[in-house]
Design a protein around this motif. Structure first.
Motif, short mmCIF file in Angstrom:
data_model
loop_
_atom_site.label_atom_id
_atom_site.label_comp_id
_atom_site.label_asym_id
_atom_site.label_seq_id
_atom_site.Cartn_x
_atom_site.Cartn_y
_atom_site.Cartn_z
N PRO A 472 11.05 -3.26 9.39
CA PRO A 472 10.03 -3.09 10.44
C PRO A 472 8.79 -2.33 9.94
O PRO A 472 7.68 -2.61 10.38
N PHE A 473 8.99 -1.40 9.00
CA PHE A 473 7.83 -0.69 8.42
C PHE A 473 7.01 -1.64 7.56
O PHE A 473 5.78 -1.70 7.67
N ALA A 474 7.72 -2.40 6.71
CA ALA A 474 7.01 -3.34 5.82
C ALA A 474 6.21 -4.34 6.65
O ALA A 474 5.05 -4.61 6.36
N ARG A 475 6.84 -4.84 7.69
CA ARG A 475 6.20 -5.85 8.55
C ARG A 475 4.93 -5.29 9.20
O ARG A 475 4.02 -6.04 9.52
N GLU A 476 4.90 -3.94 9.38
CA GLU A 476 3.70 -3.30 9.93
C GLU A 476 2.72 -2.91 8.82
O GLU A 476 1.70 -2.29 9.09
N GLY A 477 3.10 -3.20 7.55
CA GLY A 477 2.16 -2.97 6.46
C GLY A 477 2.48 -1.78 5.56
O GLY A 477 1.82 -1.58 4.54
N VAL A 478 3.49 -0.98 5.90
CA VAL A 478 3.81 0.20 5.08
C VAL A 478 4.64 -0.24 3.87
O VAL A 478 5.69 -0.87 4.04
N PRO A 479 4.19 0.06 2.63
CA PRO A 479 4.99 -0.31 1.45
C PRO A 479 6.39 0.29 1.56
O PRO A 479 6.54 1.47 1.88
N ALA A 480 7.41 -0.54 1.38
CA ALA A 480 8.78 -0.08 1.62
C ALA A 480 9.74 -0.61 0.57
O ALA A 480 9.62 -1.76 0.14
N LEU A 481 10.65 0.27 0.19
CA LEU A 481 11.64 -0.04 -0.85
C LEU A 481 13.02 -0.20 -0.25
O LEU A 481 13.40 0.56 0.65
N PRO A 550 -1.33 -7.72 -4.89
CA PRO A 550 -2.32 -8.67 -4.36
C PRO A 550 -1.63 -9.96 -3.89
O PRO A 550 -0.70 -10.43 -4.54
N GLY A 551 -2.03 -10.44 -2.70
CA GLY A 551 -1.47 -11.69 -2.19
C GLY A 551 -0.16 -11.51 -1.45
O GLY A 551 0.36 -12.48 -0.87
N HIS A 552 0.40 -10.31 -1.42
CA HIS A 552 1.68 -10.14 -0.72
C HIS A 552 1.47 -10.28 0.79
O HIS A 552 0.43 -9.86 1.32
N GLU A 553 2.49 -10.84 1.49
CA GLU A 553 2.31 -11.18 2.90
C GLU A 553 1.97 -9.97 3.77
O GLU A 553 1.37 -10.12 4.84
N PHE A 554 2.30 -8.73 3.37
CA PHE A 554 2.02 -7.57 4.21
C PHE A 554 0.78 -6.79 3.78
O PHE A 554 0.40 -5.82 4.44
N ARG A 558 -1.84 -3.90 5.81
CA ARG A 558 -2.03 -2.51 5.33
C ARG A 558 -3.51 -2.21 5.13
O ARG A 558 -4.01 -1.17 5.55
N ASP A 559 -4.19 -3.13 4.48
CA ASP A 559 -5.61 -2.90 4.21
C ASP A 559 -6.37 -2.71 5.52
O ASP A 559 -7.19 -1.80 5.65
N ALA A 560 -6.04 -3.53 6.51
CA ALA A 560 -6.72 -3.41 7.82
C ALA A 560 -6.40 -2.06 8.46
O ALA A 560 -7.28 -1.38 9.00
N MET A 561 -5.16 -1.63 8.34
CA MET A 561 -4.74 -0.36 8.95
C MET A 561 -5.47 0.81 8.29
O MET A 561 -5.99 1.70 8.97
N LEU A 562 -5.55 0.78 6.96
CA LEU A 562 -6.22 1.88 6.25
C LEU A 562 -7.72 1.85 6.52
O LEU A 562 -8.35 2.90 6.65
#
Ligand SMILES: [Zn+2]
Length: 578
Positions: A472-481, A550-554, A558-562
């Motif tokens: 759910p974090f990744a889907r919202e744009g937060v890099p997640a492991l 670059p090019g990753h679906e999320f 993230r860029d828009a959020m930042l």
């Protein structure tokens, strides 16, 4: 950190293109506090004991678990993680216990009517997410829609404009398997990720798209291989009380009936409708596929017992030292919940959930302890988030990602721990979703210091990246492991990893037998946890924030959020508005 030396010795992630590792002043792994695996094991034994009754949300097991976690975070000297001064975030859930009848099917008209029934539980497992005392499909036309996918990026649309409003969709699990034109025995990695499952393959996607299309019901044909687990897991996870986030629309936007049909029953049903499963499945894997009406009218009704529950995420904060960035957070997540009391297996009804996920929950406690032993805190702060209702569909993390206590724009990375290696030391560590972000480089570096390597997911077809709390974090744009245990065990035969993984999936995963075993060896877990601690610590120290590749679906999200966060005016509004 002398960039040159460590960089050259750092092993590469097989198959992914490592970007530039952010330059940070680095404390070597050996200098970082160690992980106390005796304390870890003690936590696991307690949390997975019968007293906690399988830690189901909304039960006494929840109260005991939450109290245990809060008490231990407090003893470690961590701060309340919620801005309201508490260690918990309330998560409004509703428990729905469905009692259902058979799936009744009618073929033909008044004169030549034929009827058949698929038994509830044994042949069909169905439920509703609608918060209502009953839900049903009545004489709803059954339509086979293949994989049921709409993926413009792959020029794919299984519906071809068919209006399926009020109909019941029969769907295939996983992604369409598209052969690579250059080597037809392989799947084409450019379309639906090849061997790796994309989100289109997940059962959650199937029900989401069915709702979007206005269908009345959606039933997935269960196939053990493509699903990644046997039908008994579907029965175990979906019969009994199921939880959902209680939303304003009481989930009326979802289809009335969601569920799975057992494979042999589905095959029989299709041949009764004059269709052949294998032929249908073959056509479903082509772009020309068109939906097939089966000439059957489906009816199924459910009676629901509703139980509103206020469950809790547990969160504790370790404060960073740098006023300039201590409002930025690294988050460690692990779900504390499991399946509670369920269908009896070998005389046992308590689903203790030792590896799933008492050990992950214990891990964030012990990583927190390691942070408290640092001579100085890192620059940024660290949040330890034990989530509820992961087994019910990532509900605790989904709720946090949509109602974050701290702005997601200030959340620089998530490290999720779901399960841990209990079989001894490995020469490698697996990264589910490897290649997605610069977080990989942090893992590669830390693992490299241990003389180990990072490997990609050995079972990408299972879609594990979509199946735990980092998603759910990744889907919202937060890099997640989402790291997992390695596959190359020290002192064990080369097929050891596959054997223990198959043993786990077949016998212990989501079964009462997921308990602490005498042969557990936590030396490998200790090494993995040191890596997870180091990764979080170094990101909390870093000059530059880790980014998606670059090019990753999320990445776009993230860029828009930042960018939004960077605009002065919007800064005040980002918390709790979503
Ligand atoms: Zn789990």
């Amino acid at each position: 950190m002398s960039a040159a030396c460590s960089r050259s010795s750092a092993p590469a992630v097989e198959g992914s293109n490592p970007g530039p590792t952010p330059t940070v002043e680095r404390t070597s792994l050996g200098e970082l506090p160690d992980i106390d695996t005796d304390a870890l094991l003690a936590h696991v034994k307690e949390l997975s004991s019968d007293r906690y009754a399988g830690r189901a949300p909304g039960t006494n097991g929840e109260s005991l678990t939450v109290a245990y976690l809060v008490d231990h975070f407090r003893r470690l000297g961590l701060k309340p993680g919620n801005t309201d001064g508490t260690f918990t975030q309330k998560v409004p859930l509703v428990g729905i216990t469905a009692t259902g009848g058979p799936l009744a099917l009618v073929k033909g008209g008044a004169k030549d009517k034929e009827a058949r029934r698929l038994a509830w539980k044994d042949d069909v497992v169905a439920w509703t997410t609608r918060v209502a005392e009953s839900a049903a499909i009545e004489a709803s036309e059954l339509v086979f829609v293949g994989y049921g996918v709409v993926a413009p990026e792959f020029g794919w649309d299984d519906y071809k404009g068919l209006d399926v409003k009020g109909k019941t969709l029969l769907m295939l699990i996983n992604d369409p398997p598209i052969p690579d034109p250059d080597s037809p025995t392989e799947l084409d990695a450019r379309v639906f990720g090849g061997r790796a499952m994309t989100y289109y393959g997940r059962w959650t996607y199937k029900f989401e798209i069915a709702a979007e299309k206005g269908a009345a019901g959606a039933l997935i044909i269960h196939e053990t291989g493509p699903a990644g687990y046997p039908f008994t897991v579907v029965q175990g996870s979906n019969l009994g009380e199921r939880f959902h986030l209680s939303t304003a629309d009481k989930n009326m936007g979802r289809v009335a009936i969601e569920g799975w049909v057992e494979f042999d029953r589905a095959r029989e049903l299709l041949s009764w409708a004059g269709q052949d499963f294998d032929e249908l499945k073959a056509t479903a894997a082509t772009r020309d596929f068109t939906p097939v009406s089966l000439g059957l009218a489906a009816s199924l009704s459910l009676k629901n017992a509703l139980r509103p529950v206020e469950s809790r995420n547990v969160l504790a904060r370790f404060e960073g030292r740098d006023p300039a960035v201590r409002d930025q957070l690294v988050i460690y997540t692990a779900h504390w919940d499991h399946l509670g009391i369920g269908p009896e297996v070998d005389g046992d009804r308590i689903y203790n959930g030792a590896r799933d996920n008492a050990i992950g929950t214990a891990s964030i406690l012990e990583i927190a302890r390691a942070y408290t032993k640092l001579p100085t805190p890192p620059r940024r702060s660290v949040l330890f988030l034990a989530t509820t209702a992961e087994e019910q569909g990532l509900l605790g993390s989904e709720f946090y990602a949509h109602k974050p206590v701290y702005p997601l724009a200030k959340t620089v990375a998530v490290v999720n721990i779901d399960g841990l290696n209990v079989y001894g030391r490995t020469r490698d560590l697996v990264l589910i979703g490897a290649g997605a972000s610069e977080l990989d480089d942090y893992v590669r570096d830390a693992v490299g210091e241990q003389g180990r390597v990072v490997r990609p997911d050995p079972e990408p077809e299972k879609g594990l990246y979509y199946r735990s709390d980092h998603f759910p974090f990744a889907r919202e744009g937060v890099p997640a492991l989402n790291p997992e245990e390695g596959t190359d065990f020290v002192g064990k035969p080369s097929d050891f990893a596959r054997r223990v993984r198959d043993q786990w999936t077949e016998h212990d995963y989501h079964k009462p037998s997921d308990v602490v075993k005498d042969d557990w060896d936590l030396k490998g877990a200790r090494e993995d946890l040191k890596v997870f601690m180091a990764v979080g610590y170094r990101i909390a120290e870093a000059d530059r924030l880790p980014e998606w590749r670059p090019g990753h679906e999320f990445k776009a999200k993230r860029d828009a959020m930042l960018a939004r966060e960077a605009q002065p005016a919007s800064r005040e509004q980002t918390v709790n508005t979503r």
